[in-house]
Enzyme design. Structure first.
Site: not given
Ligand code: ADP
Ligand code: ZN
Ligand code: MG
Length: 613
Positions: A211, A213-215, A217, A432, A435, A508
């Site tokens: 997904p 933002g999982t790191g 790159t 609230e 819930h 909801d």
């Molecule tokens: P992707 O390429 O998977 O979309 P990125 O590598 O660009 O995600 O990650 C964006 C930022 O999120 C990184 O620069 C870092 O700051 C943070 N990040 C994501 N995964 C990690 C991880 N496993 N450990 C530390 N920082 C992370």
């Molecule tokens: Zn609600």
């Molecule tokens: Mg990326």
């Protein structure tokens, strides 16, 4: 907790078009505004009548004839002024001029501002173009790195110089399995003999999927930091964007260079932009197809043990052309998944190291609050917390800064000046509490962490936050049903207490419907269909739900069952709330007074520990 995906950082650089457009505007401006101003000031157009009068009055000094006009000069206040007028067929004119002793000739006088006007019309635009050209060059060099591959004046890929902005595996928290897979490749590059002796071949291509933002790159950069070899990096979107019409050639040249530099690593980020399935129904993009074909050819072309290893990353593996994934190309898949509880703690710790924190940060608590968050979101939360600390005039970050940052990112910032009427506030409070109360009365659902009726910038008028004690990977049908009951609790409370329905439950309702639909179509939790898959495809990483695979007839039955499931959950919620009406009133009053209460306060009142508050 909602999982909002956020990786849409805009990476489109200023394009050439932008510069050309600007230059064109400037040229037009000069030609249409400045030039006429200057020349009209310099050469005045008069009538033939005026011209003849001036001649008679002896004011005219020189006259020049051309095929289309008569130019003449007058001396006014000791300055030579330039005039022109149209031609009238007057054979006497030369004679008159002769008599008056006026110098005349059959050509246009050189305007004194000719050089100036040439400069303005051509010189300035040329200078501007030259300047723009330099800017573009600079931009490209900056973008791709000075040591990149130079191809017809443009660089294809940048070589990471690991010492600037160096990343190592220590910067990538969690993701142990991915690191392990990549470690092997790093090891191979540093020590190919070991592998050759056994006859093992290193994989040619490694695809990082996961997904946003999982790191991914970050991981690739870390590989560059760990491996001591040249590292070419290019993003798929750059291919499409920068090398319009030349994608295939660029791929060829990129690989030429890489082969020369072997052993080395080539990293193609966001490979889905060029690696989409060919001849799919919707997009027929010749250019991309050629680029992809070239990539496939190149990957076949070099020997596995030559030492060129290709890394690539994508969050849309399902759109990739299957040909890319066959053995001999990207035959190794490394999954970079959303972090689990331990992973989130580790990532938070990595990023907390970069800021000033109070010693006793409860990282585990924040990690539990952020189930489903990606590494990038966690990094963002830490930064948000630091910003909040600055706003508060503190010089270090505390756990509550972090918790507040989590809420801001989930629900938006608090909208301090939103005005709700007393009646509306009462309704929100009951909603609230509805819930929370349903959740609290169920066995085994996540404890309530916080309830608030402070409106948020996201439009939420309040929220109830539940935090799981432990990481949960499997959800039972009962869990799903209980979740539905909790989602129905808000609307149920409104209806029980005020006998009205409001728009406040829209979110909801949306979530409940989605969950119920998934129960039926994906999780096999349906009475009627059992283990029948009714929905396929879709991107697991980007939250796309795919297409229904059933007949319209079945789809109708599915809808009916969804309706039944939700109705049942609504009834369950109503039963719980009706059975605890007194507690509900007590809790709602307390919440109205405090606006934000913690899970502990909530439980104390619920369990009757506080007799009088
Ligand atoms: P992707 O390429 O998977 O979309 P990125 O590598 O660009 O995600 O990650 C964006 C930022 O999120 C990184 O620069 C870092 O700051 C943070 N990040 C994501 N995964 C990690 C991880 N496993 N450990 C530390 N920082 C992370
Ligand atoms: Zn609600
Ligand atoms: Mg990326």
């Amino acid at each position: 907790m909602q999982n909002t995906s956020s990786d849409n950082r805009n990476r489109i650089p200023r394009t050439l078009m932008y510069y050309y457009g600007l230059a064109l505007l400037i040229i037009l401006f000069f030609n249409w505004v400045i030039m006429p101003m200057i020349s009209s000031h310099q050469v005045q157009t008069t009538t033939y009548f005026d011209f003849m009068n001036s001649v008679e009055a002896g004011e005219v000094k020189q006259v020049y004839f051309s095929d289309t006009e008569i130019s003449y000069t007058k001396e006014i206040d000791g300055q030579t002024r330039y005039f022109k007028t149209g031609i009238v067929d007057n054979p006497q004119l030369p004679q008159i001029l002769q008599e008056k002793g006026i110098n005349y000739a059959a050509e246009i006088p050189e305007k004194p501002n000719l050089l100036l006007s040439l400069f303005l019309t051509y010189g300035i635009p040329i200078i501007i173009f030259a300047f723009i050209g330099r800017q573009i060059n600079k931009n490209i060099t900056k973008k791709i790195g000075a040591s990149g591959l130079n191809i017809h004046g443009q660089k294809v890929a940048k070589i990471y110089k690991p010492d600037e902005d160096k990343k190592t595996f220590d910067d990538v928290a969690g993701q142990e399995e991915a690191k392990e897979s990549l470690q092997e490749i790093i090891d191979y590059l540093n020590n190919p003999k070991k592998y050759e002796e056994i006859g093992a071949q290193c994989p040619k291509g490694v695809l990082l999927v996961g997904p946003p933002g999982t790191g991914k790159t970050l991981m690739a950069k870390a590989v560059a930091g760990e491996a001591d070899v040249p590292f070419f990096s290019i993003s798929g979107s750059e291919f499409v964007e920068m090398f319009v019409g030349r994608g295939a050639a660029k791929v060829r040249e990129l690989f030429d260079q890489a082969n020369k530099q072997a052993p080395c690593i080539v990293f193609i980020d966001e490979i889905d932009t060029i690696g989409k399935k060919r001849n799919s129904q919707f997009s027929t993009n010749d250019e991309r197809e050629q680029t992809l074909n070239q990539l496939l050819t190149e990957m076949d072309g070099f020997e596995g043990n030559k030492g060129v290893i290709i890394l690539s990353a994508t969050n849309r593996p399902e759109v990739l052309d299957p040909a890319l994934l066959r053995p001999g190309r990207f035959d190794r898949l490394v999954r970079v998944e959303l972090p689990d509880l331990k992973g989130r703690e580790a990532i938070l710790n990595v990023h907390l190291k970069k800021i000033k924190v109070k010693e006793d940060i409860d990282v585990n608590f924040i990690a539990r609050m952020t189930a489903g968050a990606s590494g990038a979101q966690l990094a963002n939360i830490v930064n948000e917390a630091a910003l909040r600390a600055v706003r508060m005039g503190e010089n270090h970050v505390t756990t509550s800064d972090l918790a507040e940052a989590v809420e801001t990112i989930i629900a938006g910032a608090e909208k301090k000046n939103a005005i709700l009427s007393e009646e509306e506030k009462r309704i929100v409070a009951y909603h609230e509490i509805g819930h929370a109360l349903v959740a609290a009365k169920q066995s085994g659902s996540a404890p309530v962490q916080k309830i608030t009726i402070v409106p948020r910038t996201s439009g939420a008028l309040g929220f109830t936050m539940q935090v799981e004690e432990d990481e949960k990977n499997l959800y039972s049908k009962k869990d799903a049903y209980q979740k539905l009951e909790v989602l129905c609790g808000g609307r149920a409370a409104e209806e029980i207490v005020f006998d009205i329905v409001t728009t406040g439950a829209s979110n909801d309702i949306e979530r409940a419907t989605e969950l119920a639909r998934n129960m039926v179509t994906r999780y096999g939790m349906s009475e009627n269909f059992g283990m029948m898959a009714l929905q396929t495809g879709g991107n697991t990483y980007l939250g796309d739900s795919g297409q229904s695979t059933c007949s319209p007839e079945t789809a109708r039955l599915v809808d009916e069952e969804i309706k039944e499931i939700i109705a049942e959950a609504y009834k369950g919620a109503t039963d719980i709330l009706s059975g605890n009406r007194e507690k509900m009133d007590e809790l709602a009053d307390y919440l109205l007074e405090k606006e934000t209460i913690t899970g502990e306060e909530f439980m104390e009142i619920l369990e009757g520990k506080v007799a009088n508050h």
